[in-house]
Enzyme design. Sequence first.
Site, PDB file in Angstrom:
ATOM      1  NE  ARG A 264      -2.958   0.363   3.225  1.00  9.65           N
ATOM      2  CZ  ARG A 264      -2.310   0.537   4.184  1.00  9.65           C
ATOM      3  NH1 ARG A 264      -1.910   1.549   4.512  1.00  9.65           N
ATOM      4  NH2 ARG A 264      -2.721   0.014   5.187  1.00  9.65           N
TER       5      ARG A 264
ATOM      6  CE1 TYR B 243     -13.125  13.015 -16.961  1.00 15.25           C
ATOM      7  CE2 TYR B 243     -13.183  12.703 -14.657  1.00 15.25           C
ATOM      8  CZ  TYR B 243     -13.472  12.061 -16.059  1.00 15.25           C
ATOM      9  OH  TYR B 243     -13.763  10.936 -16.140  1.00 15.25           O
TER      10      TYR B 243
ATOM     11  CG  ASP C 190      -6.502  17.004 -15.317  1.00 12.96           C
ATOM     12  OD1 ASP C 190      -5.873  16.637 -16.133  1.00 12.96           O
ATOM     13  OD2 ASP C 190      -7.425  16.645 -14.925  1.00 12.96           O
TER      14      ASP C 190
ATOM     15  CE  LYS D 135      -9.686   9.367 -19.239  1.00 13.67           C
ATOM     16  NZ  LYS D 135     -10.010  10.572 -18.461  1.00 13.67           N
TER      17      LYS D 135
HETATM   18  C1  LIG Z   1     -10.207  10.902 -17.292  1.00  5.61           C
HETATM   19  C2  LIG Z   1     -10.016  12.122 -16.723  1.00  5.61           C
HETATM   20  C3  LIG Z   1      -9.729  12.403 -15.160  1.00  5.61           C
HETATM   21  C4  LIG Z   1     -10.180  11.171 -14.306  1.00  5.61           C
HETATM   22  O1  LIG Z   1      -9.160  10.087 -14.423  1.00  5.61           O
HETATM   23  P1  LIG Z   1      -9.708   8.514 -14.107  1.00  5.61           P
HETATM   24  O2  LIG Z   1      -8.364   7.920 -14.470  1.00  5.61           O
HETATM   25  O3  LIG Z   1     -10.872   8.156 -15.087  1.00  5.61           O
HETATM   26  O4  LIG Z   1     -10.139   8.464 -12.746  1.00  5.61           O
HETATM   27  C5  LIG Z   1      -9.274  13.508 -14.857  1.00  5.61           C
HETATM   28  N1  LIG Z   1      -8.933  14.731 -15.644  1.00  5.61           N
HETATM   29  C6  LIG Z   1      -9.203  14.482 -17.001  1.00  5.61           C
HETATM   30  C7  LIG Z   1      -8.816  15.543 -17.622  1.00  5.61           C
HETATM   31  C8  LIG Z   1      -9.623  13.380 -17.558  1.00  5.61           C
HETATM   32  O5  LIG Z   1      -9.871  13.470 -18.926  1.00  5.61           O
END
Ligand SMILES: *Cc1c(COP(=O)(O)O)cnc(C)c1O
Length: 396
Positions: free
Chosen positions: A57, A110, A182, A207
């Site tokens: 963890r 998001y 982000d 992504k």
């Molecule tokens: C998909 C996404 C998230 C969240 O990510 P997960 O891995 O699905 O939890 C956060 N910010 C952006 C810009 C995203 O495209």
Amino acid sequence: MKEPGFSTRSLWAGEKDALAFGATQVPVVHSVSFGYDDMDEWFEVARGKKVGHIYGRNTNPTVQAFEEKIRILENAEASTSFSTGMAAISNTLATFLRPGDRVVSIKDTYGGTNKIFTEFLPKQQIDVTLCETGNHEDMETEIAKGCNVLYLETPTNPTVKITDIERMAKAGKEVGALVIIDNTFATPINQRPLALGADLVIHSATKFLGGHADALGGAVCGPEDLVEEIYHYREINGATLDPMAAYLLLRGMKTLKLRVDKQNENALAVAKYLQTVPIVDDVFYPGLETHPNHHIAKNQMKNYGGMLSFSVKGGIETVRHLLPKLTYANRAANLGAVETVVGPSRTTSHVESTPEERAALGIPEGLVRYSAGIEDIEDLIHDLEQAFQSLPQNIG
Ligand SMILES: *Cc1c(COP(=O)(O)O)cnc(C)c1O
């Protein structure tokens, strides 16, 4: 030695310490615990006085290789990882926010992030102000009123709006706010928020970083002291990245530069093509000169990314006919994969919003989000052409 380029770093960074038995590839270490015959050594490692692992963890060699690779790509002092991108975002916010604090952000984050701001933080007496995305004066006014966290995402999902990171980070710093960005859509190949003044950069590794839509993960990069606090919150609260997922993400990241270069190219070509299609109302892509903040994107991004969106005449009815006709696109909620992915915003990024909320965000019901893959561009354009041609005559 000269600083290695992005392709070289994507391949080699972070791997060396995880290799064993002469293997050239990082192993997936599934062991939950790491044992010590020497009690003194165990104690030293447990107290962080000696390098090593204790319990999955907290740390794991495969996971650590992933953290090191993204750290080097973002040119950060430190990084830590999470089970998902949302875990990276929620854990980071929870690490630093207290009741009575104030967050300034934008309306277009998001969908999941937006829910944290509108649903969860207010329950903890944390005040959140969401500004009109791209309205820099409005944002500066709100930041100047004082805030603990300035949280931005650029380009945004799904209408790829652009915020000036350097300008906003400066405004945030003036009031002592922690500036968090982000960087999921841009990737470190196209944009480096830390160099533009941000304190922390967050990724949904699910992504573009992983790039193959086969593993969930998240990461945060930044200065040692801040990352250490986030790591401590995560190791106790348990949103740990799984070693198998870490391995898949690591393998995906080896081709990050190749993939993102191709996705940049494909997205721009698709955006330009869509501008010539009569039934298309609007095309949203920061690389187009028609984009309202194209000049900012040009300044702060190396290239414009693989994400675009477009709206069609006839709204959702047209979308309903159009998308099933595409051969080379998954109709799905993810993005940033090697295959092209399409989806209407009302079932992907903003599925949790009401039609009124989507309208307020400037998201037309006929909006299609398009995540360009690495297919041959001629095939992507031809695929779109035949899909548009096959629409019923009376539509649009
Ligand atoms: C998909 C996404 C998230 C969240 O990510 P997960 O891995 O699905 O939890 C956060 N910010 C952006 C810009 C995203 O495209």
